[in-house]
Write a protein that holds these residues in place. Structure first.
Motif, PDB file in Angstrom:
ATOM      1  N   LEU A 263      -7.585 -54.591  26.129  1.00 32.98           N
ATOM      2  CA  LEU A 263      -6.416 -54.141  26.884  1.00 32.98           C
ATOM      3  C   LEU A 263      -5.612 -55.316  27.416  1.00 32.98           C
ATOM      4  O   LEU A 263      -4.377 -55.312  27.382  1.00 32.98           O
ATOM      5  N   ALA A 264      -6.327 -56.345  27.897  1.00 35.92           N
ATOM      6  CA  ALA A 264      -5.634 -57.532  28.406  1.00 35.92           C
ATOM      7  C   ALA A 264      -4.914 -58.270  27.279  1.00 35.92           C
ATOM      8  O   ALA A 264      -3.770 -58.722  27.441  1.00 35.92           O
ATOM      9  N   ALA A 265      -5.566 -58.395  26.116  1.00 42.73           N
ATOM     10  CA  ALA A 265      -4.942 -59.070  24.978  1.00 42.73           C
ATOM     11  C   ALA A 265      -3.692 -58.342  24.518  1.00 42.73           C
ATOM     12  O   ALA A 265      -2.742 -58.969  24.022  1.00 42.73           O
ATOM     13  N   ASP A 266      -3.682 -57.023  24.699  1.00 36.93           N
ATOM     14  CA  ASP A 266      -2.530 -56.218  24.300  1.00 36.93           C
ATOM     15  C   ASP A 266      -1.463 -56.153  25.388  1.00 36.93           C
ATOM     16  O   ASP A 266      -0.474 -55.431  25.232  1.00 36.93           O
ATOM     17  N   GLY A 267      -1.665 -56.878  26.485  1.00 40.07           N
ATOM     18  CA  GLY A 267      -0.611 -57.033  27.469  1.00 40.07           C
ATOM     19  C   GLY A 267      -0.760 -56.262  28.753  1.00 40.07           C
ATOM     20  O   GLY A 267       0.090 -56.392  29.652  1.00 40.07           O
ATOM     21  N   ALA A 268      -1.803 -55.453  28.901  1.00 41.90           N
ATOM     22  CA  ALA A 268      -1.964 -54.668  30.121  1.00 41.90           C
ATOM     23  C   ALA A 268      -2.390 -55.546  31.296  1.00 41.90           C
ATOM     24  O   ALA A 268      -3.062 -56.574  31.118  1.00 41.90           O
TER      25      ALA A 268
END
Length: 237
Positions: free
Chosen positions: A26-31
């Protein structure tokens, strides 16, 4: 990769294994990701440092603490409920208090967390609960309480999908089979038995589960709700 820039996510139980992989994805996808941990402080700090996420200590056996954590997180776009425990052994010999704690973490916490999140969640939000293929199939003795708890999540998702559907909020259960984590390693003593039930004779990878979670949290899954999504190498087929 899904674009979660501008989205806020909370992962309950994100310091290790499947939960840590979900935080990373999720963090890698920008969240903007916050995740909880109970006893694994060092692991939580490492995941937070790697991903730029925020780790907060919250005991998933404490209903009021979980509700407060969800409430204080503000309007969430994505809630992932991954925290859970398992107890193994003869049902006739297990400690009743330990079983009650399992039901608190595995059943009551997901219910209360999902309901609390929905109070502030914007229309179109996503709630994803990590269940288990053992909610569908329990081929070995000694895990009755765990199977009960994972089957209960199916009713939770189906029921809350009706309650939250008018607002476009989806709720789904991801049901992993054997996944290579510290709790169930690829080379563990149960490997041969578990693989004997499977069409793809290996443990899954945590990042494979995280990929399914990311899809369910994304825009392509807006019409998917109240459903079970099994990722198990055909363990339960």
């Amino acid at each position: 990769m899904t674009d979660f820039h501008g989205k806020t996510a909370l992962v309950l139980g994100g310091s290790r294994g499947i939960g840590a992989s979900i935080v990373r994805r999720l963090a890698a996808d920008g969240a903007k990701v916050t995740f909880t941990y109970a006893g694994s402080r060092e692991a939580a700090e490492q995941v937070a440092a790697e991903t730029g996420s925020t780790a907060v200590r919250t005991d998933s056996a404490d209903r009021d603490a979980v509700i407060a954590r969800v409430r204080d997180s503000g309007p969430l776009d994505i809630l992932v409920i991954n925290s859970g425990i398992a107890i193994f052994g003869d049902a006739l010999e297990q400690d009743a208090d330990a079983i009650d704690r399992l039901f608190q973490i595995n059943v009551q916490t997901p219910y209360h967390a999902a309901v609390e999140a929905a109070r502030q969640m914007p229309d179109g939000g996503r709630i994803i609960v990590i269940g288990s293929v053992n909610g569908d199939r329990m081929p070995i003795p000694g895990m009755a309480s765990y199977a009960v708890s994972k089957s209960a999540l199916q009713g939770l998702a189906r029921g809350l999908a009706r309650d939250f559907g008018p607002r476009g909020i989806t709720i789904n259960v991801v049901q992993p089979g054997p996944i290579d984590t510290d709790a169930n390693p690829q080379d563990g003593p149960m490997k041969d038995l578990m693989h004997s039930f499977m069409a793809i004779k290996r443990h899954g990878r945590p990042e494979e589960v995280a990929g399914m979670v990311a899809w369910l949290a994304g825009p392509e899954a807006g019409f998917v709700t109240g459903a079970m999504h099994t990722i198990d190498g055909a363990f339960g087929a």
